[in-house]
Design an enzyme around this catalytic site. Structure first.
Site, PDB file in Angstrom:
ATOM      1  N   ASP A   1      54.618  23.225 -18.875  1.00  0.00           N
ATOM      2  CA  ASP A   1      55.069  22.925 -20.389  1.00  0.00           C
ATOM      3  C   ASP A   1      54.420  23.733 -21.331  1.00  0.00           C
ATOM      4  O   ASP A   1      54.988  24.190 -22.421  1.00  0.00           O
ATOM      5  CB  ASP A   1      55.507  21.432 -20.216  1.00  0.00           C
ATOM      6  CG  ASP A   1      56.483  21.008 -19.183  1.00  0.00           C
ATOM      7  OD1 ASP A   1      57.151  21.591 -19.221  1.00  0.00           O
ATOM      8  OD2 ASP A   1      56.252  19.790 -18.954  1.00  0.00           O
TER       9      ASP A   1
ATOM     10  N   ASP B   1      55.902   9.674 -21.361  1.00  0.00           N
ATOM     11  CA  ASP B   1      54.923  10.178 -22.222  1.00  0.00           C
ATOM     12  C   ASP B   1      54.976  10.384 -23.624  1.00  0.00           C
ATOM     13  O   ASP B   1      54.228  10.544 -24.473  1.00  0.00           O
ATOM     14  CB  ASP B   1      54.107  11.463 -21.445  1.00  0.00           C
ATOM     15  CG  ASP B   1      53.061  10.732 -20.151  1.00  0.00           C
ATOM     16  OD1 ASP B   1      52.852   9.785 -19.950  1.00  0.00           O
ATOM     17  OD2 ASP B   1      52.971  11.951 -19.385  1.00  0.00           O
TER      18      ASP B   1
ATOM     19  N   ARG C   1      46.805   8.820 -21.504  1.00  0.00           N
ATOM     20  CA  ARG C   1      47.580   9.095 -22.873  1.00  0.00           C
ATOM     21  C   ARG C   1      46.930   8.832 -24.229  1.00  0.00           C
ATOM     22  O   ARG C   1      46.775   9.723 -25.139  1.00  0.00           O
ATOM     23  CB  ARG C   1      48.919   8.813 -22.592  1.00  0.00           C
ATOM     24  CG  ARG C   1      49.760   9.805 -21.487  1.00  0.00           C
ATOM     25  CD  ARG C   1      49.218  10.986 -21.620  1.00  0.00           C
ATOM     26  NE  ARG C   1      50.214  12.044 -20.632  1.00  0.00           N
ATOM     27  CZ  ARG C   1      49.657  12.800 -19.707  1.00  0.00           C
ATOM     28  NH1 ARG C   1      48.204  12.968 -19.688  1.00  0.00           N
ATOM     29  NH2 ARG C   1      50.259  13.432 -18.617  1.00  0.00           N
TER      30      ARG C   1
ATOM     31  N   SER D   1      55.946  18.375 -10.021  1.00  0.00           N
ATOM     32  CA  SER D   1      55.388  17.866 -11.551  1.00  0.00           C
ATOM     33  C   SER D   1      54.272  16.867 -11.518  1.00  0.00           C
ATOM     34  O   SER D   1      54.554  16.043 -10.572  1.00  0.00           O
ATOM     35  CB  SER D   1      56.539  17.241 -12.337  1.00  0.00           C
ATOM     36  OG  SER D   1      55.903  16.754 -13.736  1.00  0.00           O
TER      37      SER D   1
END
Length: 409
Positions: free
Chosen positions: A18, A127, A98, A179
């Site tokens: 990404d 996320d 995160r 992923s």
């Protein structure tokens, strides 16, 4: 957002598919803006190799690689271990990581005078919320660019095609395009065959598991490990004191070798959908289990039962991107108070994916063998229980007599 005013963007950069594609996409769609990449090192090891060269080659002006591993474990993971916070049995590996990453991105964006920050999270995932709420907590007026909510790319196949067309080097291919999210605490797997919950994960396929082996491939002989806790925080393994990062790494090694910490669940995402994920958390699973065992010895019933309710709420807050909120702060304060006596040693037997309690001791133990014994003792008068039962059962007795009097079923 007025794109003409976007001259400098700070990008949350992992070097994965990404964010690798996002650099040339930002150049094409945001006036050839300057891009500063920021990568948070939370223990993803080999994923950081060649990151600086790759970022610069694909169009970034510079890159920050920030070592957040110690902060990640000590300030985010261990407080939730103390709480016993799990989200539907998931040990929150991505959700933990995160907030510290996004916090640092916001700090760098302010320092660099950026016009916006950018992340590579999809519009379907958790996320995007975690990154953006954390950024709002530290840079509330900073514009946020989320390409997955703007571009015409429909999926990972098209992303790979875009990367190939723009000469972006990738470490994946169409056949191994799971992923994944990796840090020192865990590794997650999503996509491909895992999108169908009817499919068994390919645990024994070479290369699928990265932090350990499947239970079938674990040794036939058990491994014993002793973990010492001080006020709910693990501080030593087998008598050797360790810093937080080294301790987790050591338990990852032991747990991984014994097939510990695999979890295959269909979880309820924040955005309202169900998603299937496979998680590897070998060291984390051991720490959670050992802490849970120690608390059976050191917490009184009322505190333990109420704390379990609080743990579930905390897990939801962490999973749902609400780390930097007054309620999370208040819950963590409560949890810290409960951990004053959670000190001691727990021995676990690791065997083919199982963690078996093999002994627990604490100087603050509430377990009194003289009271608990089935043999004769001088402490507990069993005749006292008759009066207790009469009083405790009085509401039941009164209710039963009322039913009989009124012929109620």
């Amino acid at each position: 957002m007025d794109k003409s005013k976007i001259k400098k963007v700070v990008l949350a950069y992992s070097g994965g598919l990404d964010t690798s594609v996002i650099i040339p996409w930002l150049k094409e769609n945001y006036n050839n803006c300057e891009i500063i990449a920021v990568s948070g090192n939370v223990g993803q090891a080999d994923e950081l190799e060649g990151l600086e060269e790759k970022a610069i080659k694909t169009g970034a002006s510079k890159i920050y690689i920030e070592d957040l591993t110690k902060e990640f474990i000590e300030d985010y993971v261990f407080p939730c271990v103390q709480a016993g916070a799990k989200y539907e049995d998931y040990l929150l590996g991505t959700a933990f990581a995160r907030p510290p990453i996004a916090k640092r991105i916001a700090e760098i964006a302010l320092k660099e005078g950026a016009d916006a920050v950018c992340h590579g999270c999809t519009g379907k995932g958790n996320d995007q919320v975690r990154f953006e709420l954390a950024i709002k907590a530290f840079a509330p007026d900073m514009p946020i660019i989320a390409p997955w909510r703007e571009w015409d790319i429909k999926g990972r196949e098209e992303e790979i095609a875009y990367a190939e067309a723009h000469n972006v080097p990738l470490k994946i291919n169409r056949e191994t395009n799971y992923s994944k999210d990796k840090n020192i605490w865990h590794l997650s797997h999503e996509g491909l065959d895992l999108e169908d919950p009817a499919n068994e994960p390919l645990y024994n396929k070479p290369g699928f598991l990265e932090m350990g082996v499947s239970p079938e491939m674990a040794p036939d002989k058990p491994t014993y490990v002793k973990i010492h806790f001080e006020k709910g925080v693990p501080t030593a393994v087998d008598g050797v004191e360790m810093d937080a990062v080294s301790l987790v790494a050591k338990l990852n090694e032991l747990g991984g070798a014994n097939g510990i910490g695999l979890l295959d669940i269909v979880e309820n995402r924040l955005v309202g959908m169900k998603c299937r994920g496979v998680y590897e958390t070998p060291g984390g699973a051991i720490i959670y289990k050992a802490h849970e065992v120690l608390e059976t010895l050191t917490l009184d019933k009322e505190t333990a039962h109420y704390k379990a309710l609080v743990a579930q709420k905390l897990a939801e807050l962490v999973y749902n991107a609400q780390w930097f909120t007054p309620l999370t702060e208040a819950i963590l304060s409560f949890v810290k108070t409960t951990q004053k006596t959670v000190t001691g040693d727990v021995t676990l037997k690791l065997y083919k994916g199982n963690m078996i309690n093999a002994g627990v001791t604490s100087p603050y133990s509430l377990y009194d063998p003289e009271i608990a014994t089935f043999d004769e003792d001088e402490v507990y008068n069993q005749a006292d229980s008759a009066g207790f039962i009469n009083l405790y059962g009085l509401p039941t007795k009164v209710y039963a007599k009322m039913k009989a009097k009124n012929n109620l079923d």
